[in-house]
Motif scaffolding. Structure first.
Motif, PDB file in Angstrom:
ATOM      1  N   SER A 102       0.826  -1.211   0.000  1.00 47.21           N
ATOM      2  CA  SER A 102       0.000   0.000   0.000  1.00 47.21           C
ATOM      3  C   SER A 102       0.855   1.255   0.000  1.00 47.21           C
ATOM      4  O   SER A 102       0.485   2.269  -0.592  1.00 47.21           O
ATOM      5  CB  SER A 102      -0.922   0.008   1.223  1.00 47.21           C
ATOM      6  N   ARG A 103       1.999   1.209   0.656  1.00 45.21           N
ATOM      7  CA  ARG A 103       2.899   2.373   0.697  1.00 45.21           C
ATOM      8  C   ARG A 103       3.518   2.676  -0.659  1.00 45.21           C
ATOM      9  O   ARG A 103       4.068   3.750  -0.869  1.00 45.21           O
ATOM     10  CB  ARG A 103       4.003   2.135   1.729  1.00 45.21           C
ATOM     11  N   LYS A 104       3.429   1.759  -1.598  1.00 46.55           N
ATOM     12  CA  LYS A 104       4.019   1.943  -2.924  1.00 46.55           C
ATOM     13  C   LYS A 104       3.130   2.745  -3.867  1.00 46.55           C
ATOM     14  O   LYS A 104       3.587   3.137  -4.938  1.00 46.55           O
ATOM     15  CB  LYS A 104       4.330   0.578  -3.551  1.00 46.55           C
ATOM     16  N   ASN A 115      -6.970  -9.176  -2.097  1.00 43.69           N
ATOM     17  CA  ASN A 115      -6.775  -7.725  -2.039  1.00 43.69           C
ATOM     18  C   ASN A 115      -5.309  -7.350  -2.238  1.00 43.69           C
ATOM     19  O   ASN A 115      -5.005  -6.328  -2.864  1.00 43.69           O
ATOM     20  CB  ASN A 115      -7.287  -7.163  -0.711  1.00 43.69           C
ATOM     21  N   LEU A 116      -4.401  -8.172  -1.724  1.00 45.77           N
ATOM     22  CA  LEU A 116      -2.973  -7.927  -1.932  1.00 45.77           C
ATOM     23  C   LEU A 116      -2.638  -7.989  -3.414  1.00 45.77           C
ATOM     24  O   LEU A 116      -1.904  -7.137  -3.930  1.00 45.77           O
ATOM     25  CB  LEU A 116      -2.146  -8.939  -1.134  1.00 45.77           C
ATOM     26  N   ASP A 117      -3.187  -8.960  -4.119  1.00 43.62           N
ATOM     27  CA  ASP A 117      -2.973  -9.054  -5.563  1.00 43.62           C
ATOM     28  C   ASP A 117      -3.529  -7.830  -6.285  1.00 43.62           C
ATOM     29  O   ASP A 117      -2.896  -7.299  -7.205  1.00 43.62           O
ATOM     30  CB  ASP A 117      -3.619 -10.319  -6.130  1.00 43.62           C
ATOM     31  N   ILE A 118      -4.680  -7.370  -5.863  1.00 39.16           N
ATOM     32  CA  ILE A 118      -5.286  -6.181  -6.472  1.00 39.16           C
ATOM     33  C   ILE A 118      -4.411  -4.957  -6.231  1.00 39.16           C
ATOM     34  O   ILE A 118      -4.170  -4.168  -7.140  1.00 39.16           O
ATOM     35  CB  ILE A 118      -6.711  -5.959  -5.923  1.00 39.16           C
ATOM     36  N   ILE A 119      -3.927  -4.806  -5.015  1.00 36.41           N
ATOM     37  CA  ILE A 119      -3.071  -3.659  -4.688  1.00 36.41           C
ATOM     38  C   ILE A 119      -1.804  -3.699  -5.531  1.00 36.41           C
ATOM     39  O   ILE A 119      -1.387  -2.677  -6.092  1.00 36.41           O
ATOM     40  CB  ILE A 119      -2.747  -3.622  -3.182  1.00 36.41           C
ATOM     41  N   ARG A 151      -1.339  -5.048  -8.426  1.00 32.44           N
ATOM     42  CA  ARG A 151      -1.694  -4.724  -9.812  1.00 32.44           C
ATOM     43  C   ARG A 151      -1.949  -3.230  -9.977  1.00 32.44           C
ATOM     44  O   ARG A 151      -1.470  -2.603 -10.921  1.00 32.44           O
ATOM     45  CB  ARG A 151      -2.925  -5.551 -10.204  1.00 32.44           C
ATOM     46  N   GLN A 152      -2.666  -2.635  -9.036  1.00 33.92           N
ATOM     47  CA  GLN A 152      -2.972  -1.205  -9.124  1.00 33.92           C
ATOM     48  C   GLN A 152      -1.727  -0.338  -8.948  1.00 33.92           C
ATOM     49  O   GLN A 152      -1.619   0.724  -9.556  1.00 33.92           O
ATOM     50  CB  GLN A 152      -4.029  -0.829  -8.096  1.00 33.92           C
ATOM     51  N   VAL A 153      -0.803  -0.777  -8.118  1.00 32.19           N
ATOM     52  CA  VAL A 153       0.458  -0.042  -7.958  1.00 32.19           C
ATOM     53  C   VAL A 153       1.202  -0.011  -9.290  1.00 32.19           C
ATOM     54  O   VAL A 153       1.709   1.041  -9.702  1.00 32.19           O
ATOM     55  CB  VAL A 153       1.333  -0.663  -6.840  1.00 32.19           C
ATOM     56  N   LEU A 154       1.256  -1.139  -9.977  1.00 33.02           N
ATOM     57  CA  LEU A 154       1.926  -1.188 -11.281  1.00 33.02           C
ATOM     58  C   LEU A 154       1.247  -0.264 -12.292  1.00 33.02           C
ATOM     59  O   LEU A 154       1.907   0.464 -13.026  1.00 33.02           O
ATOM     60  CB  LEU A 154       1.946  -2.618 -11.817  1.00 33.02           C
ATOM     61  N   ILE A 155      -0.058  -0.296 -12.311  1.00 31.63           N
ATOM     62  CA  ILE A 155      -0.795   0.586 -13.224  1.00 31.63           C
ATOM     63  C   ILE A 155      -0.541   2.045 -12.859  1.00 31.63           C
ATOM     64  O   ILE A 155      -0.322   2.888 -13.731  1.00 31.63           O
ATOM     65  CB  ILE A 155      -2.303   0.258 -13.195  1.00 31.63           C
ATOM     66  N   GLY A 156      -0.549   2.347 -11.561  1.00 29.74           N
ATOM     67  CA  GLY A 156      -0.281   3.708 -11.110  1.00 29.74           C
ATOM     68  C   GLY A 156       1.102   4.203 -11.495  1.00 29.74           C
ATOM     69  O   GLY A 156       1.300   5.375 -11.811  1.00 29.74           O
TER      70      GLY A 156
END
Length: 89
Positions: A18-20, A60-64, A66-71
């Protein structure tokens, strides 16, 4: 107690990922949501419920992740609040 190590490791992983987040709002939301969810269920003792919660947290960890990479691919810079926080600490 058999789940304790797994729960703690998953909690740390969720906070670390999440910090990423580049986005301040996403980052703070993910951190707050993780802390709140684990506090809400800290006294859970039903093995089936714990297993279900762990599975949900892993998803949820997998989603986070994935979203960090997209971000990172579509980053639009820092907010003013982020730059001020860096200078005052």
């Amino acid at each position: 107690m058999a789940y304790r190590r797994k729960v703690i490791q998953l909690y740390k992983d969720l906070l670390r990922e999440s910090r990423k987040f580049k986005s301040y709002n996403y980052r703070e939301y993910a951190l707050r949501r993780t802390r709140d969810a684990f506090k809400e269920h800290k006294n859970e003792d039903d093995p089936k419920k714990i297993t279900s919660l762990l599975k949900s947290a892993e998803e949820n960890l997998d989603i986070i992740r994935r979203q960090v990479l997209i971000g990172e691919m579509y980053s639009d810079g820092s907010l003013i609040i982020e730059s001020q926080a860096k200078h005052t600490t």
